[in-house]
Design an enzyme around this catalytic site. Structure first.
Site, mmCIF file in Angstrom:
data_model
loop_
_atom_site.group_PDB
_atom_site.id
_atom_site.type_symbol
_atom_site.label_atom_id
_atom_site.label_comp_id
_atom_site.label_asym_id
_atom_site.label_seq_id
_atom_site.Cartn_x
_atom_site.Cartn_y
_atom_site.Cartn_z
ATOM 1 N N THR A 115 -3.691 5.657 9.254
ATOM 2 C CA THR A 115 -3.384 4.451 8.484
ATOM 3 C C THR A 115 -3.079 4.793 7.035
ATOM 4 O OG1 THR A 115 -4.945 3.214 9.865
ATOM 5 C CG2 THR A 115 -4.294 2.215 7.766
ATOM 6 N N GLU A 116 -1.901 4.351 6.558
ATOM 7 C CA GLU A 116 -1.501 4.561 5.164
ATOM 8 C C GLU A 116 -1.605 6.027 4.734
ATOM 9 O OE1 GLU A 116 -0.056 2.247 3.645
ATOM 10 O OE2 GLU A 116 -0.586 0.526 4.888
ATOM 11 N N MET A 117 -1.525 6.926 5.702
ATOM 12 C CA MET A 117 -1.628 8.365 5.491
ATOM 13 C C MET A 117 -2.919 8.770 4.766
ATOM 14 S SD MET A 117 2.069 10.215 5.491
ATOM 15 C CE MET A 117 2.605 9.812 3.926
ATOM 16 N N TRP A 134 -0.784 7.559 0.737
ATOM 17 C CA TRP A 134 0.563 7.446 0.149
ATOM 18 C C TRP A 134 0.701 6.191 -0.706
ATOM 19 C CZ3 TRP A 134 5.026 6.214 4.156
ATOM 20 C CH2 TRP A 134 4.781 4.998 4.785
#
Length: 398
Positions: A146-148, A298
């Protein structure tokens, strides 16, 4: 021959409704079916359907030389099953080409990897793999959290679950002067790490239609020139799929850019590879050590967890959700578990962010709330009502 690894994140959350106790029961007591359906249908029309058609056209035109990777979240797949079978069919069409690799992540695009116990995180990843396999007929081999969100522990867990590679942000503070444009290996693990080149990714994802930008207008030829001058073996370009048609509207020329890009890239002696092909082609150039407690992502300028846990409102809501885990699971009630898991979706906490300036518009995009304070108050109202229902259920069963 150097290569480009394109990756697209495909996600829509189930947004909370403006909560007020009433006679609604189950999932719709907390989540706004009307709003979620309207947003899904709007984005499907502007982005998912035309973008998938464009990808299929490019793959056909290039005889399969154009390749990309994507992760479709469990929440979006659930919405496709409810409201958009044609969208789901178009993702199946991409999977059947063999030119688009589908990656795994948490099923609910959640913050479960930030729990002290990783049991829920692992369960959600397994559920996502089952969902992708069942709906799209493929078995992911690469993981993108999730979301890196990334640290050494997350990479280690992904490796222990059999994934061959994990995606992360190529932020300078973890590179020690090195380039993100190589394959790396996670510290203490055999899992490969693909690092996002955030500048060249954001040139497309964020700056493409920005008239204030000194490089406007961005053409496929100009971008391919920049890409060809990068010294590394692999240029990892990761962005939201909603870039195409939603964040960057059709009239900006974004679809024309996508259609022209493969030709411009190959004309400069480069090729496209999927994430798995990238790690099969290049050996690790070194080790990435983020530590176990300094998680990167990120999101925003800081590229850490502050987008979701940067203020007291966010932290309080997240802590309440963590405390509730054991109680919800003791109920063994499928509907209560479903609600709790969807309340862990990262977007809810993102809407509560009090960051402003450059990141403010990003946090409010797709939010039903007029301010982060409204988002936090609404979430806590729904959470308190939900918590009462969980404890009533336990009182009735024990």
């Amino acid at each position: 021959m150097n290569s480009i690894c394109l990756f697209f994140e495909v996600h829509q959350p189930y947004r909370l409704r403006w909560f007020w106790p009433d006679e609604k029961q189950g999932f719709e007591r907390y989540f706004d079916e009307k709003v979620n359906r309207e947003i899904f249908c709007k984005v499907a029309k502007k982005c998912y359907l035309p973008a998938n058609r464009t990808m299929l056209e490019i793959i056909d035109r290039t005889d399969g030389d154009f390749r990309a990777s994507m992760s479709v979240t469990g929440t979006l797949l659930e919405q496709c099953s409810e409201w958009g079978e044609d969208v789901l069919d178009s993702f199946r069409d991409l999977a059947q080409t063999g030119c688009v690799e589908f990656l795994d992540e948490t099923c609910y695009h959640s913050l479960a990897s930030l729990f002290e116990s990783k049991e829920e995180f692992i369960d959600q990843v397994k559920k996502h793999k089952d969902l992708i396999s069942g709906l799209l007929g493929v078995t992911p081999r690469v993981f993108r959290n999730t979301e890196m969100l990334y640290n050494n522990s997350i990479a280690d867990i992904a490796g222990s679950m059999g994934y061959r590679a994990i995606l992360a942000e190529g932020i300078e503070r973890i590179l020690d002067g090195r380039s993100p444009d190589h394959v790396y290996r996670a510290k203490g693990s055999d899992i490969a790490v693909l690092l996002r080149n955030y500048k060249l990714s954001d040139d497309i994802g964020y700056r493409f239609s920005s008239r204030w930008w000194e490089e406007y207008p961005l053409t496929a030829a100009k971008w391919a020139d920049w890409a060809s001058r990068n010294p590394g073996e692999t240029l990892n370009i990761f962005m939201d799929y909603e870039t195409f048609g939603e964040h960057q509207w059709k009239d900006t020329g974004i679809f024309d850019f996508l259609r022209a890009l493969p030709g411009e890239v190959t004309d400069r002696g480069m090729r496209f590879l999927t994430a798995s092909q990238t790690i099969d082609t290049y050996s690790p150039a070194g080790e990435i050590d983020v530590g176990d407690f300094s998680t990167i992502s990120w999101a925003d300028i800081e590229r850490d967890t502050s987008a979701w846990l940067g203020n007291d409102m966010q932290r309080r809501c997240f802590e309440e959700m963590k405390i509730l885990e054991s109680y919800v699971k003791r109920t063994e009630d499928a509907e209560l578990l479903r609600i709790w898991k969807h309340m862990l979706t990262s977007d809810h906490y993102y809407y509560m962010s009090t960051k402003w300036l450059g990141d403010g518009d990003v946090h409010s995009y797709f939010s039903i709330h007029s301010s982060p304070y409204d988002a936090a108050v609404n979430f806590m109202a729904a959470l308190n009502d939900f918590k009462a229902r969980v404890f009533r259920d336990l009182a009735g069963t024990e």
